[in-house]
Write an enzyme that holds these catalytic residues in place. Structure first.
Site, PDB file in Angstrom:
ATOM      1  N   ASN A   1      -4.559  11.394  -0.236  1.00  0.00           N
ATOM      2  CA  ASN A   1      -5.700  10.988  -1.066  1.00  0.00           C
ATOM      3  C   ASN A   1      -6.422  12.238  -1.559  1.00  0.00           C
ATOM      4  O   ASN A   1      -6.028  13.352  -1.238  1.00  0.00           O
ATOM      5  CB  ASN A   1      -6.628  10.057  -0.275  1.00  0.00           C
ATOM      6  CG  ASN A   1      -7.173  10.729   0.959  1.00  0.00           C
ATOM      7  OD1 ASN A   1      -7.897  11.708   0.880  1.00  0.00           O
ATOM      8  ND2 ASN A   1      -6.797  10.222   2.128  1.00  0.00           N
TER       9      ASN A   1
ATOM     10  N   LYS B   1      16.008  12.762   1.917  1.00  0.00           N
ATOM     11  CA  LYS B   1      15.280  12.436   0.693  1.00  0.00           C
ATOM     12  C   LYS B   1      15.779  11.107   0.126  1.00  0.00           C
ATOM     13  O   LYS B   1      16.997  10.911  -0.002  1.00  0.00           O
ATOM     14  CB  LYS B   1      15.487  13.565  -0.322  1.00  0.00           C
ATOM     15  CG  LYS B   1      14.628  13.424  -1.535  1.00  0.00           C
ATOM     16  CD  LYS B   1      14.828  14.581  -2.480  1.00  0.00           C
ATOM     17  CE  LYS B   1      14.187  14.227  -3.809  1.00  0.00           C
ATOM     18  NZ  LYS B   1      14.801  14.868  -4.929  1.00  0.00           N
TER      19      LYS B   1
ATOM     20  N   PHE C   1     -18.254   7.916   8.275  1.00  0.00           N
ATOM     21  CA  PHE C   1     -18.489   8.039   6.842  1.00  0.00           C
ATOM     22  C   PHE C   1     -17.837   6.852   6.153  1.00  0.00           C
ATOM     23  O   PHE C   1     -16.884   6.280   6.670  1.00  0.00           O
ATOM     24  CB  PHE C   1     -17.930   9.363   6.301  1.00  0.00           C
ATOM     25  CG  PHE C   1     -18.901  10.502   6.472  1.00  0.00           C
ATOM     26  CD1 PHE C   1     -19.298  10.899   7.738  1.00  0.00           C
ATOM     27  CD2 PHE C   1     -19.425  11.155   5.372  1.00  0.00           C
ATOM     28  CE1 PHE C   1     -20.211  11.926   7.909  1.00  0.00           C
ATOM     29  CE2 PHE C   1     -20.334  12.189   5.527  1.00  0.00           C
ATOM     30  CZ  PHE C   1     -20.732  12.576   6.800  1.00  0.00           C
TER      31      PHE C   1
END
Ligand code: CTP
Length: 408
Positions: free
Chosen positions: A220, A298, A334
């Site tokens: 993020n 991957k 928070f």
């Protein structure tokens, strides 16, 4: 310890007046400031005001024999521990990028081997112009530290990125670069500066990265700035500070013990290992989900429609501490909200069990920016603070902690 010396170059922008406040803050921290003004800066603030605040002559003219005989431009550039250009206009940065030296300020900048911090301020369109962005990239490659401008309303009536960060934020960055011996203590906590001596403050900060495969992850936009500012303010107030940080590009505040982690599970383990703590600030933007299985190789495109990615919930670190046998005496969570801020924050207070929720409105430019608008939600009610630099939010939070611990 010797007094750190700053050479402040003020170039000509409307934000030049904020350089005066910056000088005042630096002088209060016993940082010696010598100032140079460009010709156009003199249209915005007077050398007299700047000289009164620095307590020194203000330099500006390379061809003034009196100035040169007192202290030459080479000497000016050599005597500084750090050169700060504040505000740095698009023009002065373009000259620096090109190596132009056509006045005292740019000659000093070409002659110096001291570290240089540029604090840009300009109109939003000038900031985003490809020429400015090209020059900024060149200056970064030349080793110059460039502060990100703030976003918001501009003197010219437009809105966007390009505002000078608040002087307090610039002063904090300067202190960081100087590693100055005396901490910047704002007036609100003066007299309380060692009030957290003997206390252990635990802080989480930054994002977490949840791996998908060896090259990809879920993340993020958290920059870690608010958590790092709190860690610094707590250390400045005398606390022993453990900062558990996700991947961020920030220097460790002086006197803080930093533990670097990547995933939410690593963050939880590091937090539990750091207990007991008197105060815990859970500032990190922890990823709520991770992939069920991290692919060993991957993941390749299959070409048959959407790729499946099964997500499972991560542990909630704040909620875990809320009911932990070693629960910190004061637990502060928070909340990043884009709507119904008070309702959501109150629900989080009840659900996760902290003493306070510091709720941020992240609908604007808070994430990654330098200022924050917060609401402190406790069982007693909501306290709303005006929009403040993240450093000032951190100082006020620490001041509130000092107050609460003193009352208990
Ligand atoms: N938090 C945590 N562990 C998680 C998620 C969040 O410790 N896995 C903490 C954050 O550090 C912050 C608080 O919880 O102190 C609130 O985080 P936020 O992301 O706003 O809340 P969520 O619980 O994720 O709620 P929502 O995503 O529904 O807003």
């Amino acid at each position: 310890m010797k007094t750190p010396r700053i050479l402040l170059i003020v170039s000509g922008g409307i934000a030049a007046y904020k350089a005066l406040e910056l000088v005042r803050l630096l002088r209060r921290e016993d940082i010696a400031v010598r100032a140079v003004m460009t010709e156009s800066a003199r249209q915005f603030v007077t050398p007299l005001s700047l000289g009164v605040l620095t307590g020194d002559q203000v330099y500006g003219n390379m061809f003034d024999l009196k100035e040169e005989s007192e202290i030459g431009h080479i000497q000016l550039s050599r005597q500084a521990d750090l050169i700060v250009i504040c505000p740095a206009t698009a023009n002065i940065m373009a000259k620096m990028a090109a190596g132009i030296a056509d006045d005292l300020a740019t000659t000093i900048l070409l002659a110096t081997d001291a570290p240089v911090l540029a604090v840009p301020a300009m109109n939003v369109r000038m900031w985003h112009h490809p020429a400015t962005q090209r020059n900024l990239a060149q200056l970064r490659a030349d080793g110059i530290t460039i502060m990100e401008p703030d976003s918001g309303g501009m003197a010219c009536g437009e809105w966007g990125k390009g505002r000078l960060p608040e002087p307090e934020v610039v002063a904090a960055e300067i202190r960081n670069l100087l590693s100055a011996p005396s901490p910047f203590v704002p007036s609100e906590v003066e007299g309380h500066s060692r009030a957290l001596h003997g206390k252990h403050v635990l802080v989480t900060a930054g994002p977490t990265h949840e791996p998908i495969d060896p090259v990809r992850y879920i993340a993020n936009r958290s920059s870690g700035k608010q958590g790092f500012a709190i860690a610094r303010a707590a250390a400045d107030a005398g606390a022993r500070v453990t900062l558990v940080s996700g991947p961020v590009a920030l220097p460790t505040p002086r006197g803080v013990t930093r533990v670097d982690v990547e995933t939410a599970r690593e963050m939880l383990a590091a937090v539990e290992a750091a207990l007991p703590a008197d105060v815990a600030f859970m500032v990190a933007a922890v990823a709520d989900y991770r992939t069920q299985d991290e692919a060993a190789q991957k993941i390749k495109k299959s070409g048959d429609g959407p790729a499946p990615l099964t997500l499972i919930e991560n542990p909630d670190i704040l909620a875990t501490l809320g009911k932990h046998p070693k629960r910190p005496g004061l637990l502060i969570g928070f909340a990043a909200e884009t709507e119904k801020l008070a309702d959501h924050a109150q629900a989080k207070l009840a659900r996760k069990g902290p003493d306070w929720i510091v709720a941020n409105d992240v609908s604007g430019d808070v994430m990654g920016g330098d200022a924050n608008s917060v609401h402190i939600v406790t069982a007693q009610g909501i306290d709303t603070w005006e929009r403040l630099p993240k450093g000032a939010v951190a100082n006020r939070l620490i001041e509130k902690v000092i107050h609460v611990l003193a009352v208990d």
